[in-house]
Design a protein around this motif. Structure first.
Motif, mmCIF file in Angstrom:
data_model
loop_
_atom_site.group_PDB
_atom_site.id
_atom_site.type_symbol
_atom_site.label_atom_id
_atom_site.label_comp_id
_atom_site.label_asym_id
_atom_site.label_seq_id
_atom_site.Cartn_x
_atom_site.Cartn_y
_atom_site.Cartn_z
ATOM 1 N N THR A 66 0.871 -1.179 0.000
ATOM 2 C CA THR A 66 0.000 0.000 0.000
ATOM 3 C C THR A 66 0.902 1.222 0.000
ATOM 4 O O THR A 66 1.866 1.277 0.770
ATOM 5 C CB THR A 66 -0.888 0.025 1.263
ATOM 6 O OG1 THR A 66 -1.336 -1.306 1.509
ATOM 7 C CG2 THR A 66 -2.074 0.925 1.062
ATOM 8 N N PHE A 68 1.221 5.292 0.487
ATOM 9 C CA PHE A 68 0.597 6.492 1.023
ATOM 10 C C PHE A 68 1.440 7.693 0.646
ATOM 11 O O PHE A 68 2.651 7.571 0.466
ATOM 12 C CB PHE A 68 0.535 6.415 2.553
ATOM 13 C CG PHE A 68 -0.273 5.265 3.078
ATOM 14 C CD1 PHE A 68 -1.637 5.381 3.243
ATOM 15 C CD2 PHE A 68 0.343 4.074 3.419
ATOM 16 C CE1 PHE A 68 -2.392 4.326 3.730
ATOM 17 C CE2 PHE A 68 -0.403 3.009 3.906
ATOM 18 C CZ PHE A 68 -1.775 3.140 4.062
ATOM 19 N N GLN A 74 -4.053 7.342 1.004
ATOM 20 C CA GLN A 74 -3.693 6.142 0.254
ATOM 21 C C GLN A 74 -3.718 6.430 -1.237
ATOM 22 O O GLN A 74 -4.688 6.952 -1.772
ATOM 23 C CB GLN A 74 -4.687 5.033 0.583
ATOM 24 C CG GLN A 74 -4.311 3.718 -0.075
ATOM 25 C CD GLN A 74 -5.242 2.602 0.315
ATOM 26 O OE1 GLN A 74 -5.706 2.552 1.456
ATOM 27 N NE2 GLN A 74 -5.515 1.720 -0.598
#
Lengths: 208, 217
Positions: A66, A68, A74
């Motif tokens: 993920t 960010f 995100q």
């Protein structure tokens, strides 16, 4: 006769303990293999490459990545491939936090600061040009190279450096093996022995 | 089975810390002078066991030895495992400082449970005794997998799915630890039975060492 902690240090038993310890040490197939996941990311041009591994070198396959931005928003998600690698187009130059979740409670992250992103992309003023549009080759033949601007030189140097540095970055990613060293292991055992001594001392004082 | 930082929520971390703190307090209270050296040896064993990687199965797993620690020490498993985990977190960066409580609880609670469930059985007749020793090693890892699954349940992952994955990954480790515990118990019965729990229940044999008494915690 009561059994005391010193039982283990009697000569005959000490011998057994030492032999057992030696056998155990010799039996370690590879003391560097262990259970911890790491992620390493670097920027090449406008692509971010990441490499995820368990310490010991085994690739972290199918891990969730993920990304960010600096504000915690995100940006994108993805999964690592069979080699533990995942790459994506640089979505913003304001710093990235890349989080890897390899399942079963294993997680790690790598932060690319705005500084890192700026430097690797050749600075704010000199935007990198696509390879085809560079007007350099005909100009290089001109002896008085007044037409070759600062930006052109920078973009040429950047491009060639990117190409040269790519294998180096890969090599650094490969070499980033921060699995426990022998001195870590022995240090830990030393701590434990020290704690045993301390505990025995305290207990002994209590008994008097 | 080291849960990293930044995964678990506050309440889970707090519960883990509370369980670990209570267990460690009880363990330290029961860890008398006679058991200190043993605790140190087992702590060192636990500390290095996680470096022994088991290359079987889908995931990257390592030995735990929490069953063995529990069998020999009972509640003493808490301080022993906590010590080893602190050192692993600091020196190897396994797990993390905030997750120490959860990780300690996930490995020490099963250790105490198998000790009281199977410990008394190791002095029965061979087939029962062997099965009990195997179950100590096997069961401690199994319960540990369940507890890690429970801790991860609040991270939005499906409990049965996560626990299933963890168990599947640790199946080889369970079997290996069962066998290790089986052999360790068989070996100690011959060489140094006083180290095993419940020894005083046995008829005393006549070697000088055989008269050792051991106060079971």
């Amino acid at each position: 006769m009561r059994s005391t902690p010193l039982d283990l240090i009697r000569p005959r038993r000490l011998y057994f303990v030492l032999v057992a310890a030696l056998l155990a040490t010799a039996g370690w197939p590879t003391p560097c293999l262990a259970h911890r996941v790491t992620i390493f990311a670097w920027v090449d041009g406008d692509t971010v490459y990441t490499q995820s591994r368990f310490s010991g070198g085994r690739a972290a396959k199918n891990g969730d990545i993920t990304v960010f931005d600096a504000g915690g928003k995100q940006l994108l998600t993805g999964k690592t491939d069979a080699a533990g690698e995942f790459s994506f187009k640089l979505p913003s130059r304001k710093g990235l936090r890349i989080v890897l979740n390899a399942g079963m409670g294993h997680r790690n992250e790598w932060v690319l600061s705005a500084d890192d992103l700026d430097r690797t992309s050749g600075g704010g003023t000199a935007e990198k040009r696509p390879a085809g549009t560079r007007p350099a080759p005909p100009l290089i033949r001109v002896p008085a190279s007044t037409a070759l601007t600062r930006e052109d030189i920078q973009s040429i140097v950047d491009e060639s450096l990117d190409k040269r540095l790519k294998p180096m970055m890969k090599l650094i990613a490969e070499l980033r093996n921060d699995s426990p060293s022998v001195s870590d292991i022995l240090g830990g055992i030393g701590y434990i022995i020290g704690l045993v001594g301390l505990a025995a001392y305290i207990q002994n004082r209590k008994r008097r | 089975m080291h849960i990293s930082e930044g995964i678990l929520s506050g309440p889970v971390l707090g519960t883990g810390m509370a369980v670990a703190a209570i267990g460690t307090a009880v363990g330290l209270k029961r860890l008398d002078y006679d058991h200190i050296a043993r605790a140190g040896v087992l702590s060192a064993a636990f500390f290095v066991a996680s470096l022994v990687h088991v290359p079987i199965g889908p995931a990257n797993v390592h030995l735990l030895l929490n069953g063995l620690v529990g069998l020999f020490l009972g509640w003493g498993a808490f301080p022993v495992i906590l010590t080893a985990l602190i050192l692993q977190a600091v020196l190897f960066q396994f797990g993390g400082i905030t997750t120490l409580g959860v990780n300690t609880a996930a490995m020490a609670v099963p250790a105490v449970i198998v000790r009281y469930a199977f410990g008394p059985l190791i002095w029965k007749r061979p087939p029962v005794a062997q099965a009990a020793a195997f179950a100590c090693g096997f069961g401690a890892v199994l319960l540990g997998a369940v507890l890690v699954g429970l801790a991860l349940i609040f991270t939005g992952q499906e409990f049965l799915e996560v626990t299933g994955i963890i168990m599947a990954a640790h199946l080889p480790v369970m079997v290996i630890e069962g066998v290790i515990t089986l052999f360790a118990v068989a070996f100690l019965k011959k060489v140094q039975p006083a180290l095993l729990p419940g020894y005083c229940a046995r008829p005393v044999d006549d070697t000088p060492e055989g008269k050792n008494e051991i106060d079971t915690p």
